[in-house]
Write a protein that holds these residues in place. Sequence first.
Motif, PDB file in Angstrom:
ATOM      1  N   TRP A  51       0.827  -1.125  -0.079  1.00 42.19           N
ATOM      2  CA  TRP A  51      -0.088   0.090   0.109  1.00 42.19           C
ATOM      3  C   TRP A  51       0.743   1.371   0.073  1.00 42.19           C
ATOM      4  N   PHE A  91      -8.727   4.578  -4.358  1.00 43.61           N
ATOM      5  CA  PHE A  91      -8.530   3.809  -3.070  1.00 43.61           C
ATOM      6  C   PHE A  91      -9.665   4.476  -2.210  1.00 43.61           C
ATOM      7  N   PHE A 109     -12.432   1.982  -0.571  1.00 43.40           N
ATOM      8  CA  PHE A 109     -12.317   1.680   0.807  1.00 43.40           C
ATOM      9  C   PHE A 109     -12.454   2.477   1.889  1.00 43.40           C
ATOM     10  N   ASP A 128      -8.544   6.914   4.493  1.00 46.54           N
ATOM     11  CA  ASP A 128      -7.629   6.364   5.249  1.00 46.54           C
ATOM     12  C   ASP A 128      -6.946   7.506   6.170  1.00 46.54           C
ATOM     13  N   TRP A 130      -6.844   1.039   5.895  1.00 43.26           N
ATOM     14  CA  TRP A 130      -5.730   0.214   5.673  1.00 43.26           C
ATOM     15  C   TRP A 130      -6.024  -1.216   6.045  1.00 43.26           C
ATOM     16  N   TRP A 148      -7.777  -3.049   3.134  1.00 46.22           N
ATOM     17  CA  TRP A 148      -6.927  -3.070   2.092  1.00 46.22           C
ATOM     18  C   TRP A 148      -6.296  -4.396   2.331  1.00 46.22           C
ATOM     19  N   THR A 196      -8.155  -7.589   2.225  1.00 50.42           N
ATOM     20  CA  THR A 196      -8.682  -7.710   0.776  1.00 50.42           C
ATOM     21  C   THR A 196      -7.490  -8.051  -0.085  1.00 50.42           C
ATOM     22  N   TRP A 197      -6.429  -7.548   0.106  1.00 51.55           N
ATOM     23  CA  TRP A 197      -5.111  -7.961  -0.593  1.00 51.55           C
ATOM     24  C   TRP A 197      -4.810  -9.364  -0.511  1.00 51.55           C
ATOM     25  N   LYS A 225     -13.543  -4.196  -4.617  1.00 50.82           N
ATOM     26  CA  LYS A 225     -12.169  -4.064  -3.899  1.00 50.82           C
ATOM     27  C   LYS A 225     -11.150  -5.001  -4.288  1.00 50.82           C
ATOM     28  N   ILE A 234      -7.743  -4.239  -6.693  1.00 50.21           N
ATOM     29  CA  ILE A 234      -6.264  -4.729  -6.496  1.00 50.21           C
ATOM     30  C   ILE A 234      -5.923  -5.566  -7.952  1.00 50.21           C
TER      31      ILE A 234
END
Length: 353
Positions: free
Chosen positions: A198, A212, A216, A219, A253, A256, A259-260, A342, A346
């Motif tokens: 990220w 993003f 998401f 952040d 964060w 992310w 999900t990543w 999401k 990615i």
Amino acid sequence: MKLFQCTNCKNTVVFENNKCVNCSYLLGYSSYYNKIVSLDVNAAKWQLPELEGKTYTYCKNHKYNVCNWLVDVERGNEFCLACSLNRTIPDILDDDNLKKWQHIEIAKHRLVYQLLRFRLPIVSKTIDDLKGFCFDFLAKDDLPEESKNLKTGHANGVITLLISEADPVVREQVKQQMSERYRTLLGHFRHEVGHYFWDLLIRDNPDVLAEFRTIFGDDSQSYADALNNYYNNGPQANWQQRFISKYASSHPWEDWAETWSHYLHLTDVLETAYNFGLKTDPKITAKKNLKMNASFDSYKEISFKKVLNTGMPLLFALNSMSRSMGEDDPYPFIISKPVEKKLEFIHRLLKSV
């Protein structure tokens, strides 16, 4: 994960094998060529025609039975790419620490394999302190008193993993305490390296950062306050409708990173299915399509829709097979429409790297 063969006898071998059980040749993995090759047990260096005739030796960590990767002698490196990322390892004179470190390295090497398949930059922080990343594998008992509360996590390219996570009993206890449905070493690595990427891929890219935040959330809200709220009050209401996990609802964060890691789960499972030539033809007509054909390399596939529409039936079949063995679902998650969006973000981001 790709399927591999011993180049001497063509026996099927797995990524972690350092010896062929069929012909007893040693085995070594080349991260550059993505190949496992057989090696003469009576030598310490090998000139390998399968690797363009270059001369290789084992990574220095091979002697601890934690690595089967090869290093090019001409480059003068003692450690392979994966092991070069280690900044701190536990005291391996302690047999228990060594055993835990061995489990940790299996998971970490699989992570590095996957990052290479995505063609992501892999630079040790010992070489580039500003843009690189590294791993600290720590035993809590060895930490000074002021650091006893240290947890597995990421900060400025340093990924810390408490080696107690390599103990399946401890990991299961923490899983139950945290009311989690999934907790593995590989999952930890995928999540924590997500924080690093990220920073690398999104933080300083205004256009990507703006997208993003649309998907998401903002952040810039206090990360510390968000985590305190999560641990004190629990996940957001109806989190299943918008997040892949409870923890993902704590802060963008963490959303992310969670999900990543799930995108990496999905891609790896699909690559394995592709290498096995898996496809399904269910004996019932289901409301949701259960047919799938893993006929493509998930790391090269451009269409996210194809990835998802193949991955979901595959994971359903995987869960069903696991239940047949009396085990819990290996993938106990539901992917909602917002989570799909999401994951697609990615997917597109990794295709642009």
